[in-house]
Design a protein around this motif. Sequence first.
Motif, PDB file in Angstrom:
ATOM      1  N   VAL A 191      33.219  14.945  13.810  1.00 19.24           N
ATOM      2  CA  VAL A 191      33.895  16.197  13.441  1.00 19.24           C
ATOM      3  C   VAL A 191      33.024  16.987  12.471  1.00 19.24           C
ATOM      4  O   VAL A 191      32.823  18.195  12.636  1.00 19.24           O
ATOM      5  N   LEU A 192      32.483  16.317  11.467  1.00 20.40           N
ATOM      6  CA  LEU A 192      31.625  16.994  10.488  1.00 20.40           C
ATOM      7  C   LEU A 192      30.378  17.568  11.161  1.00 20.40           C
ATOM      8  O   LEU A 192      29.955  18.682  10.851  1.00 20.40           O
ATOM      9  N   ALA A 193      29.811  16.818  12.108  1.00 26.78           N
ATOM     10  CA  ALA A 193      28.632  17.297  12.835  1.00 26.78           C
ATOM     11  C   ALA A 193      28.984  18.506  13.699  1.00 26.78           C
ATOM     12  O   ALA A 193      28.185  19.436  13.830  1.00 26.78           O
ATOM     13  N   ALA A 194      30.180  18.509  14.284  1.00 26.25           N
ATOM     14  CA  ALA A 194      30.610  19.633  15.115  1.00 26.25           C
ATOM     15  C   ALA A 194      30.775  20.894  14.273  1.00 26.25           C
ATOM     16  O   ALA A 194      30.379  21.992  14.686  1.00 26.25           O
ATOM     17  N   VAL A 195      31.344  20.755  13.083  1.00 26.12           N
ATOM     18  CA  VAL A 195      31.480  21.907  12.178  1.00 26.12           C
ATOM     19  C   VAL A 195      30.099  22.410  11.783  1.00 26.12           C
ATOM     20  O   VAL A 195      29.848  23.621  11.766  1.00 26.12           O
ATOM     21  N   ASP A 196      29.190  21.480  11.509  1.00 23.10           N
ATOM     22  CA  ASP A 196      27.817  21.844  11.165  1.00 23.10           C
ATOM     23  C   ASP A 196      27.153  22.582  12.331  1.00 23.10           C
ATOM     24  O   ASP A 196      26.459  23.578  12.137  1.00 23.10           O
ATOM     25  N   GLU A 197      27.382  22.121  13.547  1.00 22.15           N
ATOM     26  CA  GLU A 197      26.835  22.751  14.742  1.00 22.15           C
ATOM     27  C   GLU A 197      27.341  24.194  14.899  1.00 22.15           C
ATOM     28  O   GLU A 197      26.637  25.063  15.376  1.00 22.15           O
ATOM     29  N   ALA A 198      28.579  24.417  14.446  1.00 26.37           N
ATOM     30  CA  ALA A 198      29.165  25.755  14.504  1.00 26.37           C
ATOM     31  C   ALA A 198      28.580  26.665  13.407  1.00 26.37           C
ATOM     32  O   ALA A 198      28.797  27.873  13.427  1.00 26.37           O
ATOM     33  N   GLY A 199      27.853  26.067  12.460  1.00 23.77           N
ATOM     34  CA  GLY A 199      27.194  26.852  11.424  1.00 23.77           C
ATOM     35  C   GLY A 199      27.884  26.822  10.071  1.00 23.77           C
ATOM     36  O   GLY A 199      27.605  27.655   9.203  1.00 23.77           O
ATOM     37  N   TYR A 200      28.763  25.845   9.868  1.00 28.29           N
ATOM     38  CA  TYR A 200      29.532  25.766   8.620  1.00 28.29           C
ATOM     39  C   TYR A 200      29.438  24.377   8.037  1.00 28.29           C
ATOM     40  O   TYR A 200      28.923  23.455   8.665  1.00 28.29           O
ATOM     41  N   THR A 201      29.962  24.203   6.828  1.00 24.92           N
ATOM     42  CA  THR A 201      29.943  22.931   6.148  1.00 24.92           C
ATOM     43  C   THR A 201      31.377  22.483   5.897  1.00 24.92           C
ATOM     44  O   THR A 201      32.216  23.295   5.493  1.00 24.92           O
ATOM     45  N   ALA A 202      31.653  21.217   6.144  1.00 24.02           N
ATOM     46  CA  ALA A 202      33.004  20.693   5.946  1.00 24.02           C
ATOM     47  C   ALA A 202      32.967  19.409   5.142  1.00 24.02           C
ATOM     48  O   ALA A 202      31.983  18.661   5.181  1.00 24.02           O
ATOM     49  N   VAL A 203      34.045  19.161   4.417  1.00 24.95           N
ATOM     50  CA  VAL A 203      34.253  17.885   3.731  1.00 24.95           C
ATOM     51  C   VAL A 203      35.677  17.429   4.035  1.00 24.95           C
ATOM     52  O   VAL A 203      36.590  18.246   4.162  1.00 24.95           O
ATOM     53  N   ARG A 204      35.848  16.140   4.142  1.00 25.91           N
ATOM     54  CA  ARG A 204      37.173  15.576   4.407  1.00 25.91           C
ATOM     55  C   ARG A 204      38.000  15.637   3.136  1.00 25.91           C
ATOM     56  O   ARG A 204      37.493  15.352   2.053  1.00 25.91           O
TER      57      ARG A 204
END
Length: 71
Positions: free
Chosen positions: A57-70
């Motif tokens: 999930v984190l990699a997918a958000v990164d692929e979309a161009g954003y940064t995520a944290v759980r």
Amino acid sequence: MNQIDLEYQVTGMTCGHCEMSVREEVGQVPGVEQIDVSAQTGRLVVTASQPVDDAAVLAAVDEAGYTAVRV
């Protein structure tokens, strides 16, 4: 079957297009059934009926161009 909700905080989203990009990428992660994403709050909730790979999930958000944290 129990549903699992995973919540993330996403930084960098500013509009509906941002939400769509995140939704498209995260939707490709195996096991993801529903995605609730808001650019206004930066909140992403992924619903699944089976365990989902957090790193995917984190990699997918990164692929979309954003940064995520759980959260």
